[in-house]
Design a protein around this motif. Structure first.
Motif, PDB file in Angstrom:
ATOM      1  N   SER A  91      -8.568 -10.807  -0.722  1.00 53.83           N
ATOM      2  CA  SER A  91      -8.026 -10.245  -1.960  1.00 53.83           C
ATOM      3  C   SER A  91      -6.510 -10.369  -1.927  1.00 53.83           C
ATOM      4  O   SER A  91      -5.891 -10.304  -0.869  1.00 53.83           O
ATOM      5  N   ASP A  93      -2.969  -9.310  -4.514  1.00 53.82           N
ATOM      6  CA  ASP A  93      -2.424  -8.640  -5.685  1.00 53.82           C
ATOM      7  C   ASP A  93      -0.922  -8.874  -5.715  1.00 53.82           C
ATOM      8  O   ASP A  93      -0.261  -8.805  -4.683  1.00 53.82           O
ATOM      9  N   SER A  95       2.552  -7.953  -8.333  1.00 53.78           N
ATOM     10  CA  SER A  95       3.122  -7.390  -9.559  1.00 53.78           C
ATOM     11  C   SER A  95       4.607  -7.694  -9.585  1.00 53.78           C
ATOM     12  O   SER A  95       5.261  -7.761  -8.546  1.00 53.78           O
ATOM     13  N   ARG A 101       1.012  -8.843 -13.758  1.00 57.07           N
ATOM     14  CA  ARG A 101       0.148  -8.548 -12.606  1.00 57.07           C
ATOM     15  C   ARG A 101      -0.856  -9.675 -12.410  1.00 57.07           C
ATOM     16  O   ARG A 101      -1.476 -10.132 -13.363  1.00 57.07           O
ATOM     17  N   ARG A 103      -4.235 -10.616  -9.974  1.00 57.74           N
ATOM     18  CA  ARG A 103      -5.234 -10.065  -9.054  1.00 57.74           C
ATOM     19  C   ARG A 103      -6.253 -11.156  -8.770  1.00 57.74           C
ATOM     20  O   ARG A 103      -6.808 -11.750  -9.706  1.00 57.74           O
ATOM     21  N   ARG A 105      -9.714 -12.066  -6.259  1.00 61.46           N
ATOM     22  CA  ARG A 105     -10.745 -11.603  -5.325  1.00 61.46           C
ATOM     23  C   ARG A 105     -11.665 -12.775  -5.033  1.00 61.46           C
ATOM     24  O   ARG A 105     -11.972 -13.570  -5.925  1.00 61.46           O
TER      25      ARG A 105
END
Length: 187
Positions: A91, A93, A95, A101, A103, A105
């Motif tokens: 994963s 992430d 920002s 943002r 993301r 996975r």
């Protein structure tokens, strides 16, 4: 100064000559290296049964990252969790200070001479528009080369980004990129 800041690294081993577990931790603040500045960074990694059936987990976060082009990163995180040897979950992430943002996975599987990364979920939100993948995509690398199965992102305003590629070893590259209603002014 090309390198500056405070960095701490610690680790330990537990086990015997037959098998061993290892843990490492990293922390830093006010780091600068080759023009990239990072406010804080934290990370840890753990490996178990390193000599017989290794399994790994790692996680890292950094914030206030500057010096990567025009991108002003507020925070970035990355983790790998491996429930079995040669495969696991990934994963990431990110920002930005402009409230964008990203993301991601997915998972991975590693063979003796190959690596496959599955992108289950990709979401990018910026300027009130969200881009998301329609279905999982796969990136494979082996002795024959690198292949990207169709990766399709659609936006909430009807945009499309589609990528497919075959990069064989020793032969011509084949690829396709399709953009519709893509905000090129922001690239």
């Amino acid at each position: 100064r090309p390198v500056s800041g405070d960095l701490t690294l610690s680790g330990y081993l537990v086990g015997s000559l037959q098998d061993v577990d290892a843990t490492a931790a990293l922390g830093g603040r006010a780091l600068a290296l080759a023009g990239v500045e990072v406010g804080r960074v934290f990370g840890s990694a753990r490996g178990t049964r390193l000599r017989t059936a290794p399994v790994f987990e790692a996680v890292a976060t950094a914030d206030q990252v500057d010096g990567i082009g025009a991108l002003e990163v507020e925070e970035v995180g990355f983790s790998v969790k491996q429930p079995a040897p040669g495969q696991g979950f990934v994963s990431a992430d990110l920002s930005t200070r402009a409230n964008a943002r990203l993301r991601v996975r997915g998972g991975y599987a590693q063979g003796a001479d190959s690596l496959a990364v599955r992108l289950d979920s990709i979401t990018l939100a910026a300027d009130g528009v969200t881009w998301a993948n329609e279905r999982p995509a796969l990136i494979r690398s082996d002795a024959a080369g690198v292949q990207v199965t169709p990766l399709t992102l659609r936006s909430t305003v009807g945009g499309l980004l589609q990528l497919e590629a075959d990069v064989p070893t020793g032969r011509a590259v084949r690829g396709a990129l399709r953009l519709e209603r893509f905000p090129v002014g922001d690239v």
